[in-house]
Motif scaffolding. Structure first.
Motif, PDB file in Angstrom:
ATOM      1  N   SER A 150      -2.420  -2.787   3.006  1.00 21.47           N
ATOM      2  CA  SER A 150      -1.369  -1.952   3.590  1.00 21.47           C
ATOM      3  C   SER A 150      -0.046  -2.487   3.100  1.00 21.47           C
ATOM      4  CB  SER A 150      -1.097  -2.204   4.938  1.00 21.47           C
ATOM      5  OG  SER A 150      -1.046  -3.212   5.603  1.00 21.47           O
ATOM      6  N   ALA A 161       0.335  -1.419  -0.591  1.00 24.42           N
ATOM      7  CA  ALA A 161       0.432   0.075  -0.769  1.00 24.42           C
ATOM      8  C   ALA A 161       1.847   0.637  -0.272  1.00 24.42           C
ATOM      9  CB  ALA A 161      -0.629   0.836   0.234  1.00 24.42           C
ATOM     10  N   ILE A 162       2.362   0.009   0.706  1.00 25.21           N
ATOM     11  CA  ILE A 162       3.733   0.398   0.961  1.00 25.21           C
ATOM     12  C   ILE A 162       4.745   0.122   0.022  1.00 25.21           C
ATOM     13  CG2 ILE A 162       5.781  -0.352   2.472  1.00 25.21           C
ATOM     14  CD1 ILE A 162       3.559  -0.589   4.825  1.00 25.21           C
ATOM     15  N   ALA A 211       4.309   2.758  -3.024  1.00 28.41           N
ATOM     16  CA  ALA A 211       4.892   3.960  -2.602  1.00 28.41           C
ATOM     17  C   ALA A 211       6.451   3.721  -2.576  1.00 28.41           C
ATOM     18  CB  ALA A 211       4.388   3.976  -1.051  1.00 28.41           C
ATOM     19  N   ARG A 262       0.159  12.755  -3.555  1.00 28.03           N
ATOM     20  CA  ARG A 262       0.653  11.306  -3.290  1.00 28.03           C
ATOM     21  C   ARG A 262       1.253  11.174  -2.048  1.00 28.03           C
ATOM     22  NH1 ARG A 262       5.113   9.284  -4.315  1.00 28.03           N
ATOM     23  NH2 ARG A 262       6.044  11.060  -5.675  1.00 28.03           N
ATOM     24  N   HIS A 281      -1.323  11.165   0.621  1.00 25.32           N
ATOM     25  CA  HIS A 281      -2.192   9.843   0.571  1.00 25.32           C
ATOM     26  C   HIS A 281      -1.716   8.653   1.187  1.00 25.32           C
ATOM     27  CE1 HIS A 281      -5.177   6.832  -0.777  1.00 25.32           C
ATOM     28  NE2 HIS A 281      -4.544   6.401  -1.670  1.00 25.32           N
ATOM     29  N   GLU A 282      -0.319   8.435   0.592  1.00 27.10           N
ATOM     30  CA  GLU A 282       0.435   7.127   1.207  1.00 27.10           C
ATOM     31  C   GLU A 282       1.866   7.276   1.318  1.00 27.10           C
ATOM     32  OE1 GLU A 282      -0.572   4.249  -1.744  1.00 27.10           O
ATOM     33  OE2 GLU A 282       0.793   5.024  -3.270  1.00 27.10           O
ATOM     34  N   SER A 303       1.574  10.850   5.052  1.00 28.59           N
ATOM     35  CA  SER A 303       0.424  10.441   5.133  1.00 28.59           C
ATOM     36  C   SER A 303      -0.021  10.229   6.785  1.00 28.59           C
ATOM     37  CB  SER A 303       0.415   9.203   4.359  1.00 28.59           C
ATOM     38  OG  SER A 303       1.353   8.114   4.907  1.00 28.59           O
ATOM     39  N   ARG A 333      -6.927   6.989  -5.900  1.00 27.33           N
ATOM     40  CA  ARG A 333      -7.238   5.868  -5.553  1.00 27.33           C
ATOM     41  C   ARG A 333      -7.677   5.171  -6.947  1.00 27.33           C
ATOM     42  NH1 ARG A 333      -9.105   8.354  -0.779  1.00 27.33           N
ATOM     43  NH2 ARG A 333      -8.588   7.241   1.227  1.00 27.33           N
TER      44      ARG A 333
END
Length: 417
Positions: A20, A23-24, A27, A107, A110-111, A115, A265
């Motif tokens: 996570s 991912a952050i 992003a 996008r 998704h995240e 999201s 992904r």
């Protein structure tokens, strides 16, 4: 039993990789790059629009319009598809613009800012207020059949201009204010796309949808087979575009559909998902070439030929007022109601002066507003009046946004010091 080396930390029980966090970080990096490109793009857009206006109001104004009316054929063997330069810019190149819009939406869902429901709800409600109120303002001046068709023109926000103005205000503006504005503008784009599809697509032909569906299924099939090279999707994209054109739906919406189905992904040895990689590759081309070219081809309104009679004055007034007043009232009002009722709360660092700044900048329509105006009006006088209203309303919104933003930025600096 062998234990961990001396001085080493024993692994925590049930410890998992911090996916996570990565991912952050990804992003945030994507967001920073996006905002940087959009900020510079706003300046390029302004320059292109200014050149178009100067040329269209010069003694050589006829050459400006003649340029865009030149016919350019696309020939494949004995087949010839002949359209004007204007068509190739507005209906073909702008498909790439809408492709990036679709990827942004994909996008963010998704995240990104869209999201999570609790994060997305407030900008969604703010965007809805920023669509409904301007439409009502416009219709209060233009409730006749011909002029009323332009109700959607002042409902969109130009991301590049809005982010560009925000960049001019410096780093004193809290990052969450920038994120809120970006989320609001993206949701505005979603609503604008739906409006175009539902209200500005006439005489639909089912055969075109069959062709478009074939292109979409082909693209999804290639994804399923593991093809990740972007060039292999050009043929399915052309099929979808042609299908929408035949169906009577504006062909640029093919870009949105293709953007929304782009994988978000990673697979195999990929370091970035296709939606991030392709958007990053296309975004500079859209920001520095396609959008300025669109502005150059469409912002050239001959102010000397505008006749404010027969209702055209109300079209210009309605759009201008809806952008510079209706947009802020809608965005700020919807946000206030949502927070007041207790269903939402402002993010950390976002204050009501910041929401006011977002509302003012949301009134910068330009690219999408001019695009919708060209779909809404076939009468040249009404179209010129609409473009004038967009330019005037956006200019007032920029001025008000910079004025309020400078004061807000100074307050932020005083608080920090």
């Amino acid at each position: 039993m062998v234990g961990p080396p001396r001085g080493a930390r024993a692994p925590l029980k049930n410890q998992r990789p911090n996916t996570s966090h990565s991912a952050i970080q990804r992003a945030l990096a994507t967001l920073q790059q996006f905002l940087h490109v959009e900020a510079i793009s706003g300046v390029v857009l302004l320059f292109a629009a200014a050149v178009a206006l100067i040329w269209a109001n010069s003694p050589a104004s006829h050459s400006y319009h003649d340029l865009w009316n030149l016919l350019l054929p696309l020939r494949l063997s004995e087949f010839a598809f002949v359209r004007s330069v204007h068509f190739w810019i507005n209906d073909a190149l702008m498909t790439v613009f809408f492709l990036v819009v679709g990827m942004e939406i994909r996008r963010e869902i998704h995240e990104g800012a869209l999201s999570r429901f609790d994060q997305a709800l407030l900008p969604v409600l703010a965007a809805c207020g920023g669509v409904i109120v301007p439409a009502l303002v416009y219709l209060s001046f233009n409730n006749t059949a011909g002029r009323g068709h332009g109700w959607a023109v002042p409902t969109a926000t130009d991301i590049a201009f809005a982010v560009g103005v925000l960049a001019l205000l410096g780093r004193s503006i809290p990052s969450n204010v920038r994120v809120f504005l970006l989320a609001l503008a993206i949701i505005d784009d979603i609503i604008a796309v739906l409006i175009i599809a539902l209200f500005y697509s006439d005489g639909l032909q089912p055969s075109g949808f069959i062709v478009a569906a074939a292109g979409i299924i082909t693209a999804l099939g290639l994804q399923r087979l593991g093809f990740r090279t972007a060039l292999i999707y050009v043929v399915p994209a052309l099929i979808v575009w042609a299908g929408f054109l035949v169906a009577g739906v504006h062909p640029t919406l093919a870009g949105v559909v293709l953007g929304l189905i782009t994988p978000a992904r990673t697979a195999g040895a990929e370091t970035e998902p296709p939606v991030v990689r392709v958007e990053a590759a296309l975004h500079p081309w859209v920001a520095y070439a396609i959008m300025p070219l669109f502005a150059f081809a469409n912002a050239g309104v001959d102010l000397r030929s505008i006749e404010f009679d027969g209702g055209t004055q109300f079209v210009a007034l309605g759009i201008g007022l809806a952008l510079c007043a209706g947009k802020p009232v809608g965005v700020i009002g919807a946000t206030w109601i949502a927070v007041r009722l207790g269903g939402c709360r402002l993010a950390e660092g976002v204050t009501w002066p910041g929401i006011c700044l977002i509302g003012l900048l949301a009134g910068i329509g330009f690219t999408m507003s001019i695009f919708i105006a060209m779909l809404a009006f076939t009468d040249e006088k009404l179209l010129d009046a609409a473009k004038f209203g967009v330019l005037l309303g956006s200019l007032i919104s920029v001025t008000l946004g910079l004025g309020w933003g400078a004061e807000y930025a100074q307050r932020q600096r005083n608080v920090r010091s």
